[in-house]
Design a protein around this motif. Structure first.
Motif, short mmCIF file in Angstrom:
data_model
loop_
_atom_site.label_atom_id
_atom_site.label_comp_id
_atom_site.label_asym_id
_atom_site.label_seq_id
_atom_site.Cartn_x
_atom_site.Cartn_y
_atom_site.Cartn_z
N THR A 143 0.71 -0.98 -0.03
CA THR A 143 0.08 0.09 -0.19
C THR A 143 0.76 0.96 0.03
O THR A 143 0.36 2.25 -0.28
CB THR A 143 -0.95 -0.02 1.28
OG1 THR A 143 -0.02 0.12 2.29
CG2 THR A 143 -1.84 -1.05 1.20
N HIS B 53 4.32 3.10 -1.31
CA HIS B 53 5.54 2.96 -2.38
C HIS B 53 6.32 4.02 -2.11
O HIS B 53 7.60 4.32 -2.80
CB HIS B 53 5.36 2.64 -3.73
CG HIS B 53 4.38 1.36 -3.81
ND1 HIS B 53 4.04 1.09 -5.06
CD2 HIS B 53 4.16 0.40 -2.95
CE1 HIS B 53 3.22 -0.03 -4.98
NE2 HIS B 53 3.28 -0.43 -3.83
N ASP B 54 6.13 4.99 -1.20
CA ASP B 54 6.66 6.32 -1.27
C ASP B 54 7.52 6.30 0.12
O ASP B 54 7.18 6.12 1.10
CB ASP B 54 5.68 7.46 -1.02
CG ASP B 54 6.23 8.74 -1.03
OD1 ASP B 54 6.83 9.14 -2.03
OD2 ASP B 54 6.02 9.49 -0.14
N LYS C 71 -1.99 -9.24 -13.96
CA LYS C 71 -2.87 -7.95 -13.48
C LYS C 71 -3.16 -8.07 -11.99
O LYS C 71 -3.39 -7.37 -11.24
CB LYS C 71 -4.21 -7.99 -14.28
CG LYS C 71 -4.86 -6.87 -14.01
CD LYS C 71 -6.29 -6.73 -14.80
CE LYS C 71 -7.02 -5.53 -14.43
NZ LYS C 71 -7.41 -5.40 -12.97
N ASP D 238 -2.45 -5.86 -8.83
CA ASP D 238 -3.35 -5.20 -7.99
C ASP D 238 -3.19 -5.55 -6.55
O ASP D 238 -3.18 -4.72 -5.68
CB ASP D 238 -4.79 -5.72 -8.24
CG ASP D 238 -5.31 -5.31 -9.63
OD1 ASP D 238 -4.91 -4.27 -10.10
OD2 ASP D 238 -6.31 -5.79 -10.25
N GLY E 107 -0.33 -2.96 -5.13
CA GLY E 107 -0.57 -1.72 -5.28
C GLY E 107 -0.24 -0.76 -6.41
O GLY E 107 -0.24 0.35 -6.35
N PHE E 108 0.05 -1.53 -7.52
CA PHE E 108 0.28 -1.00 -8.79
C PHE E 108 -1.00 -0.34 -9.44
O PHE E 108 -1.88 -1.27 -9.54
CB PHE E 108 1.07 -1.89 -9.74
CG PHE E 108 2.55 -1.87 -9.29
CD1 PHE E 108 3.40 -1.16 -9.81
CD2 PHE E 108 2.75 -2.93 -8.35
CE1 PHE E 108 4.76 -1.48 -9.43
CE2 PHE E 108 4.04 -3.25 -8.02
CZ PHE E 108 5.02 -2.37 -8.73
N GLU E 109 -0.98 0.75 -10.25
CA GLU E 109 -2.21 1.43 -10.89
C GLU E 109 -2.68 0.51 -11.98
O GLU E 109 -3.71 0.34 -12.11
CB GLU E 109 -1.91 2.62 -11.31
CG GLU E 109 -1.43 3.73 -10.19
CD GLU E 109 -1.36 5.16 -10.82
OE1 GLU E 109 -1.24 5.38 -12.03
OE2 GLU E 109 -0.78 5.93 -9.79
N ASP E 110 -1.72 -0.31 -12.66
CA ASP E 110 -2.18 -1.06 -13.72
C ASP E 110 -1.08 -2.02 -13.98
O ASP E 110 -0.04 -1.89 -13.70
CB ASP E 110 -2.64 -0.23 -14.93
CG ASP E 110 -1.54 0.79 -15.38
OD1 ASP E 110 -0.49 0.12 -15.93
OD2 ASP E 110 -1.68 1.93 -15.51
N TYR F 68 1.98 -0.93 -16.00
CA TYR F 68 3.21 -0.08 -15.28
C TYR F 68 3.99 -1.31 -14.44
O TYR F 68 5.08 -1.14 -14.30
CB TYR F 68 2.62 0.95 -14.33
CG TYR F 68 3.44 1.64 -13.47
CD1 TYR F 68 4.52 2.11 -13.88
CD2 TYR F 68 3.24 1.68 -12.10
CE1 TYR F 68 5.68 2.66 -12.97
CE2 TYR F 68 4.10 2.12 -11.26
CZ TYR F 68 5.48 2.58 -11.52
OH TYR F 68 6.32 3.58 -10.66
#
Length: 301
Positions: A209, A211-212, A263, A267, A270-273, A276
């Motif tokens: 959740t 990644h920053d 995919k 998910d 926590g990757f947007e798609d 990516y």
């Protein structure tokens, strides 16, 4: 021993010490394996990919089992000490007779006030992602004697039993940490080193959740600049590299041990798609998720 639930093909289950021991609420478990007639019998569920939520120590006296820890295969050698830490993925290729001593303990045990210092020991932190420790004849004698004392105390259920078990466990993990430091060149513990380990522990909790880097610095009450400087100084890698490495490990675990689609894995992490995630995976591994899945399964088979 209770029967565990075999995993679904798209789920990697986590087994608890309570499930394994069958003794209810326990933080320490000690067993002896005596070959074909020993008291310990491997549950068939352990022949499937799984995680343990507890620390697992094994002194192997004899046996030649082959198993995997994450992506590394090991063939068990006699008179060798093996250990795993929570959340690694275990997979035994087959169940065969083994003689030795086994001890398990939970993170809850390490959270007790008198035991918290043990959390910083090398064999608990396991920065080298190691799994085995070589034992000299003197080391073997000491480790076996200590574990047998624990086994006797565990089965006796006498006065001050928990205190005795805790004392012997402390002695064992300190002794093994000395050997770990010698064999894996582990550095001394400092405040900055503890910060690195705290960061890695947080990644383990939040990798799916968060990644920053700045968010982790905030959790540790540090400015992003100072935080990144300490992490780089202690590990030789940037903070973002630590986050990315954990994401890659978790992605590889799912690619090897489940039938989840790319995919679905993207998910879960926590990757947007998926596109990516594919680019991210290839940039860090020089291969695509699908190619990795085919290669690692071919190697395993």
């Amino acid at each position: 021993m209770p029967v565990l639930t075999a995993p679904e093909k798209n789920v990697i289950p986590t087994f608890t010490l309570q499930q394994n021991s069958g003794r209810g609420n326990t933080m320490i478990d000690v067993r002896e394996a005596g070959g074909q007639c020993g008291e310990f019998r491997l549950d068939p569920a352990f022949l499937q990919p799984h995680r343990k939520d507890y620390y697992f120590f094994v002194l192997v006296k004899s046996g030649d089992n082959r198993h995997w820890i994450d992506f590394v295969p090991y063939t068990v050698k006699p008179n060798t000490f093996y250990f795993t830490v929570p959340q690694q993925i275990h997979l035994k290729e087959h169940s065969a007779p083994m003689e030795g001593l086994m001890m398990s303990f939970t993170n809850e045990f390490l959270q007790l006030e008198d035991n918290r210092i043990l959390q910083q020991l090398p064999i608990i932190q396991n920065p080298a992602a190691a799994h085995e420790i070589q034992l000299s004849p003197a080391d073997l004698t000491f480790v076996e004697d200590t574990m047998r004392k624990m086994l006797i105390e565990f089965n006796a259920d006498g006065t001050w039993r928990n205190q005795m078990l805790t004392s012997w466990l402390r002695v064992l993990v300190i002794y093994l940490s000395r050997l770990y430091s010698e064999q894996y060149n582990e550095t001394c513990v400092t405040l900055n080193y503890c910060l690195l380990k705290s960061f890695q522990a947080l990644i383990g909790e939040h990798y799916a959740t968060q990644h920053d880097v700045a968010a982790y610095a905030e959790k540790l009450n540090l400015t992003p600049g100072h935080f990144t400087e300490v992490i780089k100084q202690q590990s030789g890698k940037t903070a973002i590299a630590h986050i990315h490495e954990r994401l890659i490990v978790e992605a590889k675990r799912r690619l090897l041990h489940t039938e989840l689609s790319v995919k679905q894995i993207a998910d879960e992490l926590g990757f947007e798609d998926a596109a990516y995630f594919n680019r991210f995976f290839k940039r860090l591994t020089d291969t695509t998720p699908i190619a990795f899945r085919m290669e690692i399964r071919e190697m395993y088979s």
